[in-house]
Design a protein around this motif. Structure first.
Motif, PDB file in Angstrom:
ATOM      1  N   LEU A 164       0.805  -1.217   0.000  1.00 36.66           N
ATOM      2  CA  LEU A 164       0.000   0.000   0.000  1.00 36.66           C
ATOM      3  C   LEU A 164       0.837   1.266   0.000  1.00 36.66           C
ATOM      4  O   LEU A 164       0.339   2.353  -0.256  1.00 36.66           O
ATOM      5  CB  LEU A 164      -0.953  -0.007   1.204  1.00 36.66           C
ATOM      6  N   ARG A 165       2.116   1.137   0.333  1.00 28.45           N
ATOM      7  CA  ARG A 165       3.057   2.255   0.239  1.00 28.45           C
ATOM      8  C   ARG A 165       4.448   1.644   0.163  1.00 28.45           C
ATOM      9  O   ARG A 165       4.626   0.470   0.481  1.00 28.45           O
ATOM     10  CB  ARG A 165       2.939   3.221   1.427  1.00 28.45           C
ATOM     11  N   PRO A 166       5.457   2.422  -0.258  1.00 22.81           N
ATOM     12  CA  PRO A 166       6.804   1.870  -0.290  1.00 22.81           C
ATOM     13  C   PRO A 166       7.216   1.416   1.114  1.00 22.81           C
ATOM     14  O   PRO A 166       6.801   2.013   2.098  1.00 22.81           O
ATOM     15  CB  PRO A 166       7.667   3.046  -0.746  1.00 22.81           C
ATOM     16  N   GLN A 167       8.008   0.359   1.172  1.00 23.19           N
ATOM     17  CA  GLN A 167       8.396  -0.224   2.464  1.00 23.19           C
ATOM     18  C   GLN A 167       9.908  -0.187   2.633  1.00 23.19           C
ATOM     19  O   GLN A 167      10.641  -0.645   1.759  1.00 23.19           O
ATOM     20  CB  GLN A 167       7.889  -1.677   2.517  1.00 23.19           C
ATOM     21  N   ARG A 168      10.396   0.363   3.736  1.00 24.93           N
ATOM     22  CA  ARG A 168      11.815   0.273   4.087  1.00 24.93           C
ATOM     23  C   ARG A 168      12.029  -1.111   4.685  1.00 24.93           C
ATOM     24  O   ARG A 168      11.297  -1.518   5.568  1.00 24.93           O
ATOM     25  CB  ARG A 168      12.168   1.308   5.167  1.00 24.93           C
ATOM     26  N   LEU A 169      13.032  -1.824   4.214  1.00 27.51           N
ATOM     27  CA  LEU A 169      13.271  -3.183   4.700  1.00 27.51           C
ATOM     28  C   LEU A 169      14.306  -3.162   5.821  1.00 27.51           C
ATOM     29  O   LEU A 169      15.499  -3.353   5.593  1.00 27.51           O
ATOM     30  CB  LEU A 169      13.713  -4.085   3.541  1.00 27.51           C
ATOM     31  N   ARG A 170      13.830  -2.946   7.047  1.00 24.83           N
ATOM     32  CA  ARG A 170      14.734  -2.783   8.196  1.00 24.83           C
ATOM     33  C   ARG A 170      15.468  -4.083   8.520  1.00 24.83           C
ATOM     34  O   ARG A 170      16.612  -4.049   8.977  1.00 24.83           O
ATOM     35  CB  ARG A 170      13.946  -2.322   9.431  1.00 24.83           C
ATOM     36  N   VAL A 171      14.803  -5.226   8.329  1.00 31.20           N
ATOM     37  CA  VAL A 171      15.461  -6.508   8.633  1.00 31.20           C
ATOM     38  C   VAL A 171      16.609  -6.744   7.649  1.00 31.20           C
ATOM     39  O   VAL A 171      17.704  -7.168   8.035  1.00 31.20           O
ATOM     40  CB  VAL A 171      14.434  -7.670   8.589  1.00 31.20           C
ATOM     41  N   VAL A 172      16.360  -6.414   6.382  1.00 31.79           N
ATOM     42  CA  VAL A 172      17.422  -6.538   5.373  1.00 31.79           C
ATOM     43  C   VAL A 172      18.566  -5.575   5.720  1.00 31.79           C
ATOM     44  O   VAL A 172      19.749  -5.936   5.639  1.00 31.79           O
ATOM     45  CB  VAL A 172      16.882  -6.233   3.957  1.00 31.79           C
ATOM     46  N   GLU A 173      18.204  -4.381   6.130  1.00 34.50           N
ATOM     47  CA  GLU A 173      19.235  -3.388   6.481  1.00 34.50           C
ATOM     48  C   GLU A 173      20.086  -3.886   7.654  1.00 34.50           C
ATOM     49  O   GLU A 173      21.320  -3.777   7.642  1.00 34.50           O
ATOM     50  CB  GLU A 173      18.576  -2.037   6.795  1.00 34.50           C
ATOM     51  N   ASP A 174      19.443  -4.478   8.665  1.00 32.43           N
ATOM     52  CA  ASP A 174      20.191  -5.068   9.796  1.00 32.43           C
ATOM     53  C   ASP A 174      21.125  -6.167   9.314  1.00 32.43           C
ATOM     54  O   ASP A 174      22.268  -6.268   9.739  1.00 32.43           O
ATOM     55  CB  ASP A 174      19.222  -5.683  10.823  1.00 32.43           C
ATOM     56  N   PHE A 175      20.589  -6.999   8.428  1.00 34.98           N
ATOM     57  CA  PHE A 175      21.378  -8.100   7.861  1.00 34.98           C
ATOM     58  C   PHE A 175      22.635  -7.550   7.175  1.00 34.98           C
ATOM     59  O   PHE A 175      23.741  -8.056   7.377  1.00 34.98           O
ATOM     60  CB  PHE A 175      20.492  -8.883   6.885  1.00 34.98           C
ATOM     61  N   LEU A 176      22.468  -6.477   6.399  1.00 32.30           N
ATOM     62  CA  LEU A 176      23.612  -5.864   5.711  1.00 32.30           C
ATOM     63  C   LEU A 176      24.580  -5.263   6.732  1.00 32.30           C
ATOM     64  O   LEU A 176      25.801  -5.380   6.595  1.00 32.30           O
ATOM     65  CB  LEU A 176      23.138  -4.772   4.744  1.00 32.30           C
TER      66      LEU A 176
END
Ligand SMILES: Cc1cc2nc3c(=O)[nH]c(=O)nc-3n(C[C@H](O)[C@H](O)[C@H](O)COP(=O)(O)OP(=O)(O)OC[C@H]3O[C@@H](n4cnc5c(N)ncnc54)[C@H](O)[C@@H]3O)c2cc1C
Ligand code: FES
Ligand code: FES
Lengths: 146, 253
Positions: free
Chosen positions: B188-200
């Motif tokens: 429904l709106r763009p999503q920031r992928l915080r879990v992916v960011e943590d992984f990186l």
């Protein structure tokens, strides 16, 4: 505003779209209307030299602009180079899409850059043609690049 | 805008509003044309930041060498050049189509949105600005006047999948700036992928591993042309691709 080189001034209903104004008020019916939502490109004209959707502008927004429609691009016996190339390549059948393609192509050619056929295909993808299969249209525009 | 409140709608490039009016999906009592407000068309660069006036046209931004890298690669994907000749940055952000490029760019770059009304100006974070389809946190009498972006020329990535090449809205897309990762056109709106960011941030992994983490985090919904499953799978694959692309461009991920 200036339309095909002639000055026009007057009042228009605020709610009237530019394509309706051109067709109904100025009787320039060469600007075709297909989808009325910006997708098909049939209504494309030149506004200050840039290709714009006349169905997505209100006539009042064209205040002060210089507009060119198909009626200002050439006439029988005196076709523009691009129109002559369209004819030579059989780049139209029913002709519904043609005025819009000619406006889009005019801006592309006006840039003075030489594009590949592949690039032209992408750039012309904002105009829909149900008849030709696009090949002759791309060829005609390609040929007109110096 | 102050006088008519929610009875008034601003008109920017009209590339979304005119069809809505034609289809009677909106019926505002008043339309306020912003095209003659010169101040809203300004673009300026200072202290590593680019400030874009809401009425800056997509077509001008696309060819402006002062823009961040992510903007330069993403904006040519917005509609066709005829649409970009009229469409504006502020109109695109305010319209908040979930599949539009600008909201995703703003979220990936942590843009600041500047809103103004007769009551004054305020800054809104990109995340707080976007609520859902055609919904932002702007008040009825407020205008978006400016969007402020960090000037980043490296470490970005962008990819989208459409039905017919350039010009169509994305069926699924991904954008990243360094370790900030966004998917769009999936929910429904763009999503920031915080879990992916943590992984990186913890060292990351292979492209396939990154995509797998993304797939479990992406919140996808069904749409006319696509199922939520399709959107999740495609967007997750694009996340892996854009991170690889950003690393190739000197990103710090
Ligand atoms: C055929 C077609 C294809 C398209 N493809 C894409 C695409 O692939 N990706 C994409 O992102 N977009 C696409 N678009 C949409 C296009 O980018 C629009 O131009 C954009 O979404 C709206 O910008 P606009 O300047 O035309 O705004 P308008 O249509 O004038 O306004 C849109 C909405 O925002 C409000 N608004 C405008 N400016 C402000 C402001 N400063 N403050 C507050 N509210 C404001 C208006 O009231 C209205 O509700 C497409 C459009 C068409 C017609
Ligand atoms: S009628 Fe304007 S784009 Fe189809
Ligand atoms: S010639 Fe018929 S639509 Fe193009």
């Amino acid at each position: 505003m200036t339309v095909n080189g002639s000055r026009w001034s007057g009042d228009v209903p605020a709610r009237q779209t530019l394509c309706d104004f051109l067709r109904d008020e100025l009787e320039l019916t060469g600007t075709h209307v297909g989808c009325e939502q910006g997708a098909c490109g049939a209504c494309t004209i030149l506004g200050d030299g840039e290709a714009v959707r006349s169905c997505l502008m209100l006539a009042v927004q064209a205040d002060g602009m210089e507009l060119t429609t198909i009626e200002g691009m050439g006439e029988p016996g005196n076709l523009s180079t691009l129109q002559a190339a369209f004819l030579r390549h059989r780049a139209f059948q029913c002709g519904f899409c043609t005025p819009g393609f000619l406006a889009s192509a005019a801006e592309i050619l006006g840039s003075g850059r030489r594009y590949s056929r592949r690039e032209l295909r992408d750039m012309l993808s904002g105009n829909v043609c149900r008849c030709t299969g696009y090949e002759p249209i791309v060829e005609a525009v390609f040929e007109c690049q110096r | 805008m102050a006088e008519h409140g929610d009875q008034a709608m601003p008109l920017a490039g009209g590339q979304s509003l005119i069809p809505l009016l034609a289809m009677r999906l909106v019926r505002p009592g008043h339309i306020v044309d912003l095209s003659r407000v010169g101040e809203l068309q300004q673009v300026s660069v200072a202290e590593g930041r680019v400030s874009i006036g809401a009425m800056a046209r997509q077509r001008d931004i696309e060819h402006d060498p002062r823009m961040p890298g992510l903007v330069r690669v993403a904006v040519p994907h917005i509609g066709h050049f005829q649409i970009r000749n009229r469409g504006t940055v502020g109109g695109s952000l305010s319209h908040m189509d979930p599949a539009a490029e600008w909201p995703a760019i703003a979220l990936a770059l942590d843009a600041v949105m500047v809103a103004a009304s007769v009551r004054g100006r305020r800054d809104i974070t990109a995340d707080a600005f976007m609520i859902g389809p055609q919904m932002t946190s702007l008040e009825p009498e407020e205008l978006l006047v400016e969007v402020v972006l960090p000037m980043r020329t490296e470490g970005f990535g962008f990819a989208e999948v459409t039905r017919r090449g350039l010009g169509d809205f994305a069926l699924a897309g991904a954008a990243c700036q360094d370790k900030a990762v966004v998917v769009f056109g999936v929910g429904l709106r763009p999503q920031r992928l915080r879990v992916v960011e943590d992984f990186l941030n913890r060292g990351g992994g292979t492209r396939a591993e990154i995509s797998a983490v993304a797939a479990s985090e992406i919140q996808a919904t069904d749409a006319i042309h696509t199922s939520s499953h399709y959107r999740r799978v495609v967007a997750a694959a694009l996340v892996g691709a854009v991170i690889e692309e950003s690393q190739a461009r000197g990103g710090v991920a």
